[in-house]
Design a protein around this motif. Structure first.
Motif, PDB file in Angstrom:
ATOM      1  N   GLU B 373       3.453  -9.883 -12.042  1.00  0.00           N
ATOM      2  CA  GLU B 373       2.592 -10.984 -12.518  1.00  0.00           C
ATOM      3  C   GLU B 373       1.468 -11.259 -11.519  1.00  0.00           C
ATOM      4  OE1 GLU B 373       6.187 -11.929 -12.193  1.00  0.00           O
ATOM      5  OE2 GLU B 373       6.211 -10.646 -13.955  1.00  0.00           O
ATOM      6  N   GLU B 374       1.777 -11.068 -10.242  1.00  0.00           N
ATOM      7  CA  GLU B 374       0.743 -11.350  -9.238  1.00  0.00           C
ATOM      8  C   GLU B 374      -0.238 -10.197  -9.080  1.00  0.00           C
ATOM      9  OE1 GLU B 374       1.520 -13.245  -5.578  1.00  0.00           O
ATOM     10  OE2 GLU B 374       3.387 -14.148  -6.285  1.00  0.00           O
ATOM     11  N   SER B 375       0.305  -8.995  -8.963  1.00  0.00           N
ATOM     12  CA  SER B 375      -0.592  -7.860  -8.713  1.00  0.00           C
ATOM     13  C   SER B 375      -1.465  -7.561  -9.933  1.00  0.00           C
ATOM     14  CB  SER B 375       0.207  -6.621  -8.321  1.00  0.00           C
ATOM     15  OG  SER B 375       1.202  -6.362  -9.280  1.00  0.00           O
ATOM     16  N   SER B 376      -0.946  -7.885 -11.137  1.00  0.00           N
ATOM     17  CA  SER B 376      -1.750  -7.568 -12.329  1.00  0.00           C
ATOM     18  C   SER B 376      -2.940  -8.509 -12.459  1.00  0.00           C
ATOM     19  CB  SER B 376      -0.890  -7.628 -13.591  1.00  0.00           C
ATOM     20  OG  SER B 376      -0.391  -8.927 -13.775  1.00  0.00           O
ATOM     21  N   ARG B 377      -2.855  -9.656 -11.806  1.00  0.00           N
ATOM     22  CA  ARG B 377      -3.992 -10.576 -11.878  1.00  0.00           C
ATOM     23  C   ARG B 377      -5.243  -9.951 -11.274  1.00  0.00           C
ATOM     24  NH1 ARG B 377      -1.419 -15.577  -9.637  1.00  0.00           N
ATOM     25  NH2 ARG B 377       0.174 -15.565 -11.228  1.00  0.00           N
ATOM     26  N   VAL B 378      -5.069  -9.102 -10.290  1.00  0.00           N
ATOM     27  CA  VAL B 378      -6.225  -8.437  -9.689  1.00  0.00           C
ATOM     28  C   VAL B 378      -6.195  -6.933  -9.980  1.00  0.00           C
ATOM     29  CG1 VAL B 378      -6.765 -10.125  -7.920  1.00  0.00           C
ATOM     30  CG2 VAL B 378      -4.983  -8.449  -7.500  1.00  0.00           C
ATOM     31  N   LEU B 379      -5.459  -6.588 -11.049  1.00  0.00           N
ATOM     32  CA  LEU B 379      -5.461  -5.220 -11.572  1.00  0.00           C
ATOM     33  C   LEU B 379      -5.066  -4.153 -10.561  1.00  0.00           C
ATOM     34  CD1 LEU B 379      -8.593  -5.557 -13.862  1.00  0.00           C
ATOM     35  CD2 LEU B 379      -6.244  -5.223 -14.618  1.00  0.00           C
ATOM     36  N   VAL B 380      -4.054  -4.450  -9.746  1.00  0.00           N
ATOM     37  CA  VAL B 380      -3.522  -3.400  -8.872  1.00  0.00           C
ATOM     38  C   VAL B 380      -2.026  -3.202  -9.140  1.00  0.00           C
ATOM     39  CG1 VAL B 380      -5.226  -3.692  -7.035  1.00  0.00           C
ATOM     40  CG2 VAL B 380      -3.105  -5.015  -6.956  1.00  0.00           C
ATOM     41  N   GLN B 381      -1.582  -3.614 -10.320  1.00  0.00           N
ATOM     42  CA  GLN B 381      -0.152  -3.490 -10.613  1.00  0.00           C
ATOM     43  C   GLN B 381       0.283  -2.025 -10.689  1.00  0.00           C
ATOM     44  OE1 GLN B 381      -2.551  -4.372 -12.685  1.00  0.00           O
ATOM     45  NE2 GLN B 381      -2.004  -4.261 -14.835  1.00  0.00           N
ATOM     46  N   TRP B 382       1.571  -1.797 -10.420  1.00  0.00           N
ATOM     47  CA  TRP B 382       2.140  -0.454 -10.519  1.00  0.00           C
ATOM     48  C   TRP B 382       2.460  -0.171 -11.973  1.00  0.00           C
ATOM     49  CZ3 TRP B 382       2.230   1.821  -5.763  1.00  0.00           C
ATOM     50  CH2 TRP B 382       2.250   0.983  -4.644  1.00  0.00           C
ATOM     51  N   SER B 383       2.567   1.088 -12.311  1.00  0.00           N
ATOM     52  CA  SER B 383       3.043   1.450 -13.645  1.00  0.00           C
ATOM     53  C   SER B 383       4.394   2.135 -13.458  1.00  0.00           C
ATOM     54  CB  SER B 383       2.053   2.399 -14.326  1.00  0.00           C
ATOM     55  OG  SER B 383       2.271   3.717 -13.870  1.00  0.00           O
ATOM     56  N   PRO B 384       5.201   2.185 -14.513  1.00  0.00           N
ATOM     57  CA  PRO B 384       6.514   2.829 -14.378  1.00  0.00           C
ATOM     58  C   PRO B 384       6.408   4.290 -13.931  1.00  0.00           C
ATOM     59  CG  PRO B 384       6.403   1.548 -16.395  1.00  0.00           C
ATOM     60  CD  PRO B 384       5.029   1.554 -15.823  1.00  0.00           C
ATOM     61  N   ALA B 385       5.226   4.903 -14.151  1.00  0.00           N
ATOM     62  CA  ALA B 385       5.074   6.311 -13.752  1.00  0.00           C
ATOM     63  C   ALA B 385       4.840   6.461 -12.244  1.00  0.00           C
ATOM     64  CB  ALA B 385       3.915   6.939 -14.524  1.00  0.00           C
ATOM     65  N   ASP B 386       4.501   5.366 -11.561  1.00  0.00           N
ATOM     66  CA  ASP B 386       4.252   5.442 -10.114  1.00  0.00           C
ATOM     67  C   ASP B 386       5.566   5.603  -9.348  1.00  0.00           C
ATOM     68  OD1 ASP B 386       1.479   4.999 -10.362  1.00  0.00           O
ATOM     69  OD2 ASP B 386       1.763   2.833 -10.428  1.00  0.00           O
ATOM     70  N   ARG B 387       5.467   6.181  -8.142  1.00  0.00           N
ATOM     71  CA  ARG B 387       6.619   6.233  -7.236  1.00  0.00           C
ATOM     72  C   ARG B 387       6.252   5.442  -5.981  1.00  0.00           C
ATOM     73  NH1 ARG B 387      10.898   7.324  -9.651  1.00  0.00           N
ATOM     74  NH2 ARG B 387      11.823   7.424  -7.566  1.00  0.00           N
ATOM     75  N   ILE B 388       7.142   4.544  -5.579  1.00  0.00           N
ATOM     76  CA  ILE B 388       6.876   3.721  -4.383  1.00  0.00           C
ATOM     77  C   ILE B 388       7.996   3.975  -3.370  1.00  0.00           C
ATOM     78  CG2 ILE B 388       6.286   1.395  -3.577  1.00  0.00           C
ATOM     79  CD1 ILE B 388       6.361   0.573  -6.601  1.00  0.00           C
ATOM     80  N   LEU B 389       7.580   4.314  -2.162  1.00  0.00           N
ATOM     81  CA  LEU B 389       8.553   4.561  -1.102  1.00  0.00           C
ATOM     82  C   LEU B 389       8.293   3.535   0.001  1.00  0.00           C
ATOM     83  CD1 LEU B 389      10.630   6.448   0.340  1.00  0.00           C
ATOM     84  CD2 LEU B 389       8.679   7.824   1.074  1.00  0.00           C
ATOM     85  N   VAL B 390       9.305   2.713   0.297  1.00  0.00           N
ATOM     86  CA  VAL B 390       9.135   1.724   1.357  1.00  0.00           C
ATOM     87  C   VAL B 390       9.943   2.163   2.580  1.00  0.00           C
ATOM     88  CG1 VAL B 390       9.576  -0.653   2.066  1.00  0.00           C
ATOM     89  CG2 VAL B 390       8.671  -0.182  -0.215  1.00  0.00           C
TER      90      VAL B 390
END
Lengths: 368, 522
Positions: B373-390
């Motif tokens: 909800e927060e990241s999509s406000r500035v259009l940098v949200q992830w999509s399910p196709a993305d991979r995130i490694l922390v």
């Protein structure tokens, strides 16, 4: 129409006063009111196309000599007669760009003391020479003996609705479908007037509520195809000039916009005309509609503005420096002949606008 | 008499000085798209003539738009974004006045000349479908800025959508749901090799990489920026980017300059009006045109350069801009579904020095980045196709966690980060090393835009030489972005960014903003 009974009365009084004494003569001559320190500040909303006119130092001086200082704020014609946020600022006058706004203002409870059309300018289509040449080949544009271009707007609209490519309209240099763009009819007057004209042309007659039921969807399709619509006529015109033939092949505007733009910088215009690029062309739809500019008096004192604007001095400035025609749609002075030659003295095919009962539901439809 | 003469002379001298604008002019600030960097010196000449102090800040389109939309508005006195579309969309409070187009430049595709020849595109009209075919055949990859962060990327993307719709007059809301349209544009965007939040930076990336022998195939950018790029390439004896003007329509940037009235008085407004008039004088227009920009309704233009198909007088058909609501939906669709998925490794510094405000800010930034909800406000949200490694790190790496951009998986990642506590030393190279290994092991890594983002507040144990050796040995090209915090030693991050053609962002005052910006590059 040109001189109201009231103005005529003031004139008589002024004439009679000449023999009575200098002081009285000055006191009763509206054009000398400024000398007596009899100043009047008036606040009101105006359509953006009149901003340059009211800011013109010559106009400010002419109004000032009559003791008038005008504080105008620009607002869309449609919004100034129906938005409470604007009306609650207690404007003393409204100066929208279409007669129909007087009815809409009345319907919204604006207490109108008087109204009169003080300026006129027809709706025209701005395009470019190569587009006009192409449209001439296919018979959509004709050139009059005096060199003015007349556009069969109904036929053009039908072609656009049918998804006709530019190349089929004789314009080979543009790719894709033909299009025309106006301002947002819900915010700006030129788009509003174009919407009325479109509906009338589609229905083959002055549009009524019945025509809206039948042809509304087609009008809606034409406006949807425009995509992004600018909120103001001035912005769209700038976009047209900046975008050129590839960006804005055809837009809807007022006749006076190009005149005013040319007069603002003659050298620029001369460069354009002698240059090698595509040149702006004004196409007069047949029929077209007049954008009338009625001054709506809300505060009694604004009558003085109405009287001033209808004097020959201000009417002359309006035509010669800003391209606005007088209340009857005719020139009210002498334009430099090169520019005057671009404009027909009379616009011979003019449709009235559909009434408010047709236009308001049309606006709602176009907003969807 | 003599005294009077002296007085008169003195007065005359004073008056003439006034005529030269001896008085101090206003301080005047601009916020502008990066493509205007090359015009800045022209504006500065004007400022100097008025004894005014002018300052420039360069930001992406979205940043300028968001500032316009915010309650406080933009701080600067003038905005100069790439296109008026964004002002119309974001300036809902109508604060921008006298918005005036200074020049025009279409967003086109520059393709390395030998590549353009191999594709048979030289001297022929090229349509978007030809570009699609080349991408699908694996013959073409390109650089393109993020459509949600930068105007040139948005322009290229809208042209792709328009073309995929068979060039109907304009994109309408329902059109975006069309599966064929989505698939076509997705296929086109799979050609993205590197992205960024800035058109100017993207062009620098192309040139700097060429300098080091890495040749990208192509780049979507402004016609004028391609000219700048080719001027630099020619100076390096590199082959130019051949200009492809997609024949089915492109978006044209109109470079509008507008005034934002902060009530600083008539002097400031007059300065702005005079600047507009200055930029419209024939001599200055000639100089602006010399940069490759188009000045409509004039005969001034940079000379054509047939070698790379550059012709600023060539008529290009513009696509029709859709309604603002449709543009918004299109941008959301880009971010959420159509862009090339990203494969992002986040190296987060949890060393002891991060205790207190540092860790609070870092966790706050992660809350923003990993809450849709927060990241999509500035259009940098992830999509399910993305991979995130922390990968949290201190003197060594801690337990890495990997997830997709699915909202539930993001939540899991966020919870694990929130559980980390600061402790120990700092070795960002250990984290970068592990990130590289994990990325290299990802199946179908070519389907992703990979990036490593290292956020650190300190000075790392210096293992750069060892790491860079390994990096050079690996065939995988992964940009390593940096985000500094507090008194971080920027030089170490700079070294990594430079070696991998990436960039370091200052997270000093706002870590969340820095993470947001870096997303625009990935």
């Amino acid at each position: 129409m040109a001189i109201s009974r009231r103005a005529f009365g003031v004139g008589l009084l002024a004439t009679g006063a000449v023999g009575t004494g200098g002081y009285l003569a000055v006191k009763d001559r509206p054009e000398l009111q400024g000398l007596l320190g009899n100043r009047l500040n008036l606040f009101g909303f105006i359509g953006g196309e009149k901003e340059a006119f009211l800011a013109d130092p010559d106009v400010v001086r002419a109004l000032g000599s009559r003791g008038l200082t005008i504080q105008s704020r620009v607002a869309g014609s449609v919004e100034m007669v129906r938005e409470q946020a604007l009306l609650s600022q207690k404007p003393q006058f409204l100066w929208p760009s279409s007669s129909i706004m007087v009815d809409i203002a009345r319907q919204n409870g604006v207490r109108i003391r008087d109204d009169r059309v003080v300026l006129n300018t027809p709706i025209v289509i701005y395009s470019w020479q190569p587009v006009a040449d192409g449209l001439m080949q296919v018979g959509l544009v004709t050139r009059t003996g005096a060199g003015h271009y007349q556009l069969d707007l109904k036929a053009l609209l039908e072609a656009i609705v049918a998804g006709t490519d530019w190349s089929k309209l004789g314009v080979n240099m543009l790719y894709g479908r033909s299009r025309i763009v106006s301002t947002d009819p819900n915010r700006s007057n030129s788009g509003f007037m174009f919407a009325g004209l479109v509906l009338s042309l589609l229905s083959g007659n002055l549009a009524t509520s019945e025509a809206l039921a039948q042809f509304g969807p087609k009008a809606q399709a034409i406006f949807r195809n425009m995509g992004f619509k600018s909120p103001s006529s001035g912005k769209l015109f700038e976009q047209y000039l900046a975008g050129g033939i590839g960006g804005e092949p055809m837009i809807v505007g007022y006749e006076n916009q190009l005149v005013e733009w040319i007069l603002a910088d003659r050298a620029r215009w001369d460069r354009i005309m002698s240059g090698s690029g595509a040149k702006p062309v004004m196409l007069y739809p047949r029929p077209t509609v007049y954008s009338a500019h009625p001054l709506i008096v809300i505060d009694e004192q604004s009558h003085r503005l109405m009287d001033a604007l209808t004097t020959s001095a201000l009417q002359q400035l309006a035509w010669e420096k800003h391209g606005f025609r007088g209340p009857l749609g005719t020139p009210t002075g002498n334009l430099d002949s090169a520019i005057a030659g671009m404009l027909p003295a009379d616009i011979d095919a003019v449709l009235p606008m559909p009434d408010a009962g047709t236009m308001l539901p049309l606006l709602d439809l176009l907003a969807k | 008499m003599k005294r009077i003469a002296t007085f008169a002379l003195g007065l005359a001298a004073l008056l003439s000085l006034a005529g030269c604008n001896f008085g101090k002019g206003p301080d005047f600030s601009f916020v502008s798209g990066s493509e205007n960097t090359v015009i800045q010196p022209i504006v500065e000449e004007f400022c100097k003539s008025k004894n005014a102090t002018c300052t420039f800040k360069y930001e992406g389109t979205l940043d300028i738009g968001l500032a316009l939309q915010s309650d406080n508005g933009v701080e600067q006195d003038a905005v100069w974004p790439a296109s008026s579309v964004w002002v119309d969309m974001f300036d809902t409070k109508r604060r921008v006045k006298n918005l005036t187009s200074i020049a025009q430049t279409p967003v086109i595709l520059g393709v390395r000349k030998s590549k353009a020849e191999a594709l048979g595109w030289v001297g022929k009209p090229v349509f978007m479908k030809d570009i699609l075919a080349a991408v699908q055949a694996g013959k073409l990859k390109f650089l393109m800025t993020s459509a949600t962060q930068s105007n040139s990327g948005a322009s290229a993307y809208l042209a792709m959508l328009s073309s995929a719709l068979g060039n109907k007059p304009v994109i309408e809301p329902g059109d975006l749901k069309d599966a064929n349209v989505q698939n076509t544009v997705k296929a086109l965007l799979s050609g993205v090799e590197r992205s960024s939040g800035s058109s100017g930076w993207l062009a620098d990336l192309f040139v700097d990489s060429a300098k080091r022998g890495t040749l990208f195939d192509a780049m979507w950018n402004y016609e004028a920026v391609l000219k700048e790029t080719n001027d630099k390439l020619s100076g390096m004896s590199q082959e130019p980017l051949y200009a492809i003007y997609p024949a089915d329509g492109v978006a044209i940037a109109d470079s509008p300059l507008g005034f934002v009235d902060h009530g600083r008085g008539a002097e400031v407004q007059t300065f702005f009006n005079d600047l507009l008039a200055f930029l419209k004088t024939p001599d200055i227009q000639k100089r602006i045109a010399a940069t490759g920009r188009r000045i409509p309704l004039t005969d001034v233009a940079a000379p054509t350069e047939p070698l790379w198909n550059f012709d600023p007088k060539k008529l290009v058909t513009a696509i029709r801009m859709p309604e603002p609501q449709v543009i918004r939906e299109a941008l959301t669709l880009y971010q959420a579904a159509l862009r090339k998925p990203s494969l992002t490794a986040l190296c987060l510094d949890f060393s002891g020095s991060m205790s207190g405000a540092g860790v609070d800010q870092l966790k706050q930034a992660m809350r923003f980045l990993l809450t849709p909800e927060e990241s999509s406000r500035v259009l940098v949200q992830w999509s399910p196709a993305d991979r995130i490694l922390v990968i949290p790190f201190d003197g060594s790496t801690r337990q890495p966690r990997e997830a997709s951009g699915d909202p539930l998986e993001q939540e899991g990642l966020l919870n694990s980060v929130l559980g980390e506590q600061p402790n120990g030393g700092t070795d960002m190279y250990a984290c970068a090393d592990l990130a590289m290994q994990r990325i290299a092991r990802t199946p179908n890594v070519g389907n992703y835009l990979p990036a490593i983002v290292i956020m650190t507040d300190g000075r790392s144990d210096d293992r750069s030489a060892l790491f860079l050796n390994r990096l050079n040995a690996s065939r995988l090209r992964v940009p390593i972005f940096g985000i500094t915090f507090g008194d971080a030693d920027k030089t170490q991050l700079d070294g990594l960014a430079e070696a991998t053609s990436a960039r370091v962002f200052n997270g000093g005052s706002d870590l969340a903003a820095a993470f947001r910006t870096v997303r625009g590059y990935n």
